[in-house]
Design a protein around this motif. Structure first.
Motif, PDB file in Angstrom:
ATOM      1  N   LYS A   3       0.821  -1.216   0.000  1.00  0.00           N
ATOM      2  CA  LYS A   3       0.000   0.000   0.000  1.00  0.00           C
ATOM      3  C   LYS A   3       0.854   1.266   0.000  1.00  0.00           C
ATOM      4  O   LYS A   3       0.474   2.276  -0.575  1.00  0.00           O
ATOM      5  N   LEU A   6       1.795   1.862  -3.551  1.00  0.00           N
ATOM      6  CA  LEU A   6       0.644   2.366  -4.314  1.00  0.00           C
ATOM      7  C   LEU A   6       0.422   3.859  -4.091  1.00  0.00           C
ATOM      8  O   LEU A   6      -0.054   4.554  -4.986  1.00  0.00           O
ATOM      9  N   LYS A  17      -3.201   8.671 -10.179  1.00  0.00           N
ATOM     10  CA  LYS A  17      -3.140   7.517  -9.284  1.00  0.00           C
ATOM     11  C   LYS A  17      -3.439   6.213 -10.031  1.00  0.00           C
ATOM     12  O   LYS A  17      -4.291   6.169 -10.910  1.00  0.00           O
ATOM     13  N   ASN A  19      -4.576   2.127  -9.611  1.00  0.00           N
ATOM     14  CA  ASN A  19      -5.312   1.216  -8.742  1.00  0.00           C
ATOM     15  C   ASN A  19      -4.821  -0.200  -8.986  1.00  0.00           C
ATOM     16  O   ASN A  19      -4.521  -0.572 -10.119  1.00  0.00           O
ATOM     17  N   ASP A  21      -5.473  -4.079  -9.283  1.00  0.00           N
ATOM     18  CA  ASP A  21      -6.500  -5.084  -9.548  1.00  0.00           C
ATOM     19  C   ASP A  21      -5.998  -6.403  -8.974  1.00  0.00           C
ATOM     20  O   ASP A  21      -5.094  -7.028  -9.532  1.00  0.00           O
ATOM     21  N   CYS A  29      -4.848   2.370 -14.680  1.00  0.00           N
ATOM     22  CA  CYS A  29      -5.063   3.813 -14.744  1.00  0.00           C
ATOM     23  C   CYS A  29      -6.454   4.009 -15.341  1.00  0.00           C
ATOM     24  O   CYS A  29      -6.665   3.770 -16.536  1.00  0.00           O
ATOM     25  N   GLU A  30      -7.386   4.396 -14.498  1.00  0.00           N
ATOM     26  CA  GLU A  30      -8.766   4.597 -14.952  1.00  0.00           C
ATOM     27  C   GLU A  30      -8.857   5.776 -15.926  1.00  0.00           C
ATOM     28  O   GLU A  30      -9.653   5.753 -16.859  1.00  0.00           O
TER      29      GLU A  30
END
Length: 56
Positions: A3, A6, A17, A19, A21, A29-30
């Motif tokens: 974490k 991250l 940012k 995320n 999975d 990367c959304e």
């Protein structure tokens, strides 16, 4: 995925940012709709290693 790591790393394309999975073991990367692989526990954050994902 650690974490602390991250919280430090960012998308090399847009600097937003990433995320994690947990199921696919990849960083997402959304914003850019791309994923980055994790090999042997090491995130591969190179543009050339990214691949497109479907928007969620």
């Amino acid at each position: 995925m650690d974490k602390k790591l991250l919280n430090i790393i960012a998308c090399p394309i847009c600097n937003k940012k990433l995320n994690f999975d947990l199921i696919r073991k990849e960083l997402i990367c959304e914003f850019d709709s791309v994923a980055f692989p994790i090999k042997d526990g090491i995130p591969i954050l190179l543009r050339d290693s990214s691949y497109p994902i479907k928007k969620r």
